[in-house]
Motif scaffolding. Sequence first.
Motif, PDB file in Angstrom:
ATOM      1  N   ALA A  73     -22.384 -52.109 141.435  1.00 43.91           N
ATOM      2  CA  ALA A  73     -21.422 -52.679 141.941  1.00 43.91           C
ATOM      3  C   ALA A  73     -20.426 -53.598 141.000  1.00 43.91           C
ATOM      4  O   ALA A  73     -19.432 -53.849 141.103  1.00 43.91           O
ATOM      5  CB  ALA A  73     -21.756 -53.267 143.281  1.00 43.91           C
ATOM      6  N   GLY A  74     -21.328 -54.440 140.320  1.00 48.73           N
ATOM      7  CA  GLY A  74     -20.884 -55.783 139.523  1.00 48.73           C
ATOM      8  C   GLY A  74     -20.079 -54.821 138.351  1.00 48.73           C
ATOM      9  O   GLY A  74     -19.037 -55.418 138.054  1.00 48.73           O
ATOM     10  N   VAL A  75     -20.751 -54.188 137.798  1.00 49.67           N
ATOM     11  CA  VAL A  75     -20.060 -53.158 136.714  1.00 49.67           C
ATOM     12  C   VAL A  75     -18.888 -52.547 137.126  1.00 49.67           C
ATOM     13  O   VAL A  75     -17.899 -52.568 136.335  1.00 49.67           O
ATOM     14  CB  VAL A  75     -21.200 -52.057 135.914  1.00 49.67           C
ATOM     15  N   GLY A  76     -18.874 -51.909 138.366  1.00 48.81           N
ATOM     16  CA  GLY A  76     -17.920 -51.069 138.833  1.00 48.81           C
ATOM     17  C   GLY A  76     -16.734 -51.999 139.130  1.00 48.81           C
ATOM     18  O   GLY A  76     -15.378 -51.439 138.756  1.00 48.81           O
ATOM     19  N   PHE A  77     -16.953 -53.117 139.576  1.00 47.97           N
ATOM     20  CA  PHE A  77     -15.890 -54.152 140.126  1.00 47.97           C
ATOM     21  C   PHE A  77     -15.191 -54.650 138.638  1.00 47.97           C
ATOM     22  O   PHE A  77     -14.022 -54.519 138.714  1.00 47.97           O
ATOM     23  CB  PHE A  77     -16.561 -55.084 140.902  1.00 47.97           C
ATOM     24  N   ALA A 142     -12.991 -47.481 127.773  1.00 55.77           N
ATOM     25  CA  ALA A 142     -13.713 -47.080 126.562  1.00 55.77           C
ATOM     26  C   ALA A 142     -14.374 -48.415 125.973  1.00 55.77           C
ATOM     27  O   ALA A 142     -15.664 -48.230 125.597  1.00 55.77           O
ATOM     28  CB  ALA A 142     -12.654 -46.613 125.550  1.00 55.77           C
ATOM     29  N   VAL A 143     -13.941 -49.553 126.081  1.00 53.71           N
ATOM     30  CA  VAL A 143     -14.479 -50.776 125.539  1.00 53.71           C
ATOM     31  C   VAL A 143     -15.418 -51.114 126.363  1.00 53.71           C
ATOM     32  O   VAL A 143     -16.749 -51.252 125.703  1.00 53.71           O
ATOM     33  CB  VAL A 143     -13.522 -51.871 125.566  1.00 53.71           C
ATOM     34  N   PHE A 144     -15.641 -50.880 127.692  1.00 48.98           N
ATOM     35  CA  PHE A 144     -16.887 -51.227 128.706  1.00 48.98           C
ATOM     36  C   PHE A 144     -17.966 -49.984 128.228  1.00 48.98           C
ATOM     37  O   PHE A 144     -19.164 -50.611 128.063  1.00 48.98           O
ATOM     38  CB  PHE A 144     -16.333 -50.974 130.089  1.00 48.98           C
ATOM     39  N   LEU A 145     -17.510 -48.741 127.928  1.00 46.26           N
ATOM     40  CA  LEU A 145     -18.472 -47.841 127.650  1.00 46.26           C
ATOM     41  C   LEU A 145     -19.102 -48.388 126.119  1.00 46.26           C
ATOM     42  O   LEU A 145     -20.270 -48.240 126.216  1.00 46.26           O
ATOM     43  CB  LEU A 145     -17.799 -46.614 127.489  1.00 46.26           C
ATOM     44  N   LEU A 146     -18.416 -48.470 125.274  1.00 43.63           N
ATOM     45  CA  LEU A 146     -18.885 -49.155 124.012  1.00 43.63           C
ATOM     46  C   LEU A 146     -20.025 -50.369 124.093  1.00 43.63           C
ATOM     47  O   LEU A 146     -20.930 -50.473 123.434  1.00 43.63           O
ATOM     48  CB  LEU A 146     -17.831 -49.394 122.981  1.00 43.63           C
ATOM     49  N   ALA A 147     -19.582 -50.795 125.001  1.00 39.39           N
ATOM     50  CA  ALA A 147     -20.426 -52.271 125.274  1.00 39.39           C
ATOM     51  C   ALA A 147     -21.651 -52.007 126.105  1.00 39.39           C
ATOM     52  O   ALA A 147     -22.338 -52.820 126.323  1.00 39.39           O
ATOM     53  CB  ALA A 147     -19.540 -53.373 126.424  1.00 39.39           C
ATOM     54  N   VAL A 154     -18.139 -45.725 134.361  1.00 39.71           N
ATOM     55  CA  VAL A 154     -16.841 -45.888 133.479  1.00 39.71           C
ATOM     56  C   VAL A 154     -16.146 -44.801 133.391  1.00 39.71           C
ATOM     57  O   VAL A 154     -14.877 -44.596 133.440  1.00 39.71           O
ATOM     58  CB  VAL A 154     -17.386 -46.264 132.088  1.00 39.71           C
ATOM     59  N   LEU A 155     -16.627 -43.552 133.527  1.00 47.84           N
ATOM     60  CA  LEU A 155     -15.974 -42.253 132.641  1.00 47.84           C
ATOM     61  C   LEU A 155     -14.955 -41.859 134.045  1.00 47.84           C
ATOM     62  O   LEU A 155     -13.854 -41.423 133.844  1.00 47.84           O
ATOM     63  CB  LEU A 155     -16.864 -41.230 132.351  1.00 47.84           C
ATOM     64  N   PRO A 156     -15.589 -41.839 135.082  1.00 44.00           N
ATOM     65  CA  PRO A 156     -14.672 -41.393 136.400  1.00 44.00           C
ATOM     66  C   PRO A 156     -13.525 -42.361 136.264  1.00 44.00           C
ATOM     67  O   PRO A 156     -12.321 -41.972 136.745  1.00 44.00           O
ATOM     68  CB  PRO A 156     -15.388 -41.598 137.574  1.00 44.00           C
ATOM     69  N   LEU A 157     -13.455 -43.799 135.859  1.00 48.66           N
ATOM     70  CA  LEU A 157     -12.552 -44.470 136.072  1.00 48.66           C
ATOM     71  C   LEU A 157     -11.478 -44.387 134.979  1.00 48.66           C
ATOM     72  O   LEU A 157     -10.416 -44.248 135.169  1.00 48.66           O
ATOM     73  CB  LEU A 157     -12.948 -46.189 136.194  1.00 48.66           C
ATOM     74  N   ALA A 158     -12.045 -44.075 133.740  1.00 58.11           N
ATOM     75  CA  ALA A 158     -11.244 -43.706 132.746  1.00 58.11           C
ATOM     76  C   ALA A 158     -10.314 -42.256 132.916  1.00 58.11           C
ATOM     77  O   ALA A 158      -9.376 -42.227 132.491  1.00 58.11           O
ATOM     78  CB  ALA A 158     -12.191 -43.562 131.306  1.00 58.11           C
ATOM     79  N   ALA A 159     -11.066 -41.526 133.510  1.00 60.10           N
ATOM     80  CA  ALA A 159     -10.373 -40.349 133.858  1.00 60.10           C
ATOM     81  C   ALA A 159      -9.290 -40.371 134.608  1.00 60.10           C
ATOM     82  O   ALA A 159      -8.202 -39.860 134.505  1.00 60.10           O
ATOM     83  CB  ALA A 159     -11.434 -39.351 134.528  1.00 60.10           C
ATOM     84  N   VAL A 160      -9.202 -41.633 135.698  1.00 60.05           N
ATOM     85  CA  VAL A 160      -8.345 -41.871 136.523  1.00 60.05           C
ATOM     86  C   VAL A 160      -7.006 -42.321 135.781  1.00 60.05           C
ATOM     87  O   VAL A 160      -5.970 -41.868 136.083  1.00 60.05           O
ATOM     88  CB  VAL A 160      -8.830 -42.702 137.598  1.00 60.05           C
ATOM     89  N   HIS A 161      -7.507 -43.070 134.978  1.00 60.40           N
ATOM     90  CA  HIS A 161      -6.274 -43.606 134.009  1.00 60.40           C
ATOM     91  C   HIS A 161      -5.575 -42.472 133.205  1.00 60.40           C
ATOM     92  O   HIS A 161      -4.318 -42.410 133.244  1.00 60.40           O
ATOM     93  CB  HIS A 161      -6.749 -44.755 133.144  1.00 60.40           C
ATOM     94  N   ALA A 162      -6.422 -41.849 132.592  1.00 60.90           N
ATOM     95  CA  ALA A 162      -5.928 -40.634 131.763  1.00 60.90           C
ATOM     96  C   ALA A 162      -4.906 -39.852 132.496  1.00 60.90           C
ATOM     97  O   ALA A 162      -3.974 -39.001 132.091  1.00 60.90           O
ATOM     98  CB  ALA A 162      -6.896 -39.967 131.013  1.00 60.90           C
TER      99      ALA A 162
END
Length: 216
Positions: A73-77, A142-147, A154-162
């Motif tokens: 939850a902390g990461v998702g938030f 992508a920065v969070f993913l690399l971290a 992360v990927l579902p949230l990135a997909a929403v933005h894209a």
Amino acid sequence: MSPELQGSGDGAGQPPPTWRRGSWKLGRGITGALVSVARAGAIPALAMALLFFGTAGAAGLATGFYSEPLSAAGVGFAVCLTSLLVHEAAHLIALRLVLRDAQAGEANQSLANVWVTGPRLQGLQTVATAAAGPVLGTASCAVFLLAGAPGWIVLPLAAVHAANLLPLFPDGRMLLLGIGQIFIGLTGRNGRDQTGSGAAPMADEAETAAGNLTAS
């Protein structure tokens, strides 16, 4: 997460103003845009926290394990809120840069969302402003993913933005509008070059009609 960039229109028959120039003492320029978006994100941040951590707490109660749900939850938030603010700040900064107006546009908020409104744009201005949010919102994920953040978060949230680049969403519709404005401008100039002034009225009318459209 989708913002709306709405035209103000000062002429007769055009939409009434839906934005105001930044008047707060920190509301100018790039720094002011960042502060404006951060202030607008306060209430949505609280709503997101309740959603993520409330869900994690319920999962912990159901399973007896709290650390993993709360960690997720902390990461998702963090990813959701940061990428949302980056997305909207990118819109507002791009808007002020393309207009060369340090006070143009404003950040708005609802219970769970932040969006930007500003004056009507044309052509490349529209394209740059509309695309900035989804592109930088995706990049922030992508920065969070690399971290080292989990990909399943992360990927579902990135997909929403894209996905906001698609015409199904306000950003995508604004992007399509900007491309249309560029095309109309090019064909209008070509028509005037080939046939003189006879093609100009039709091109001008089409350009005006496109400029009056707003994202819903």
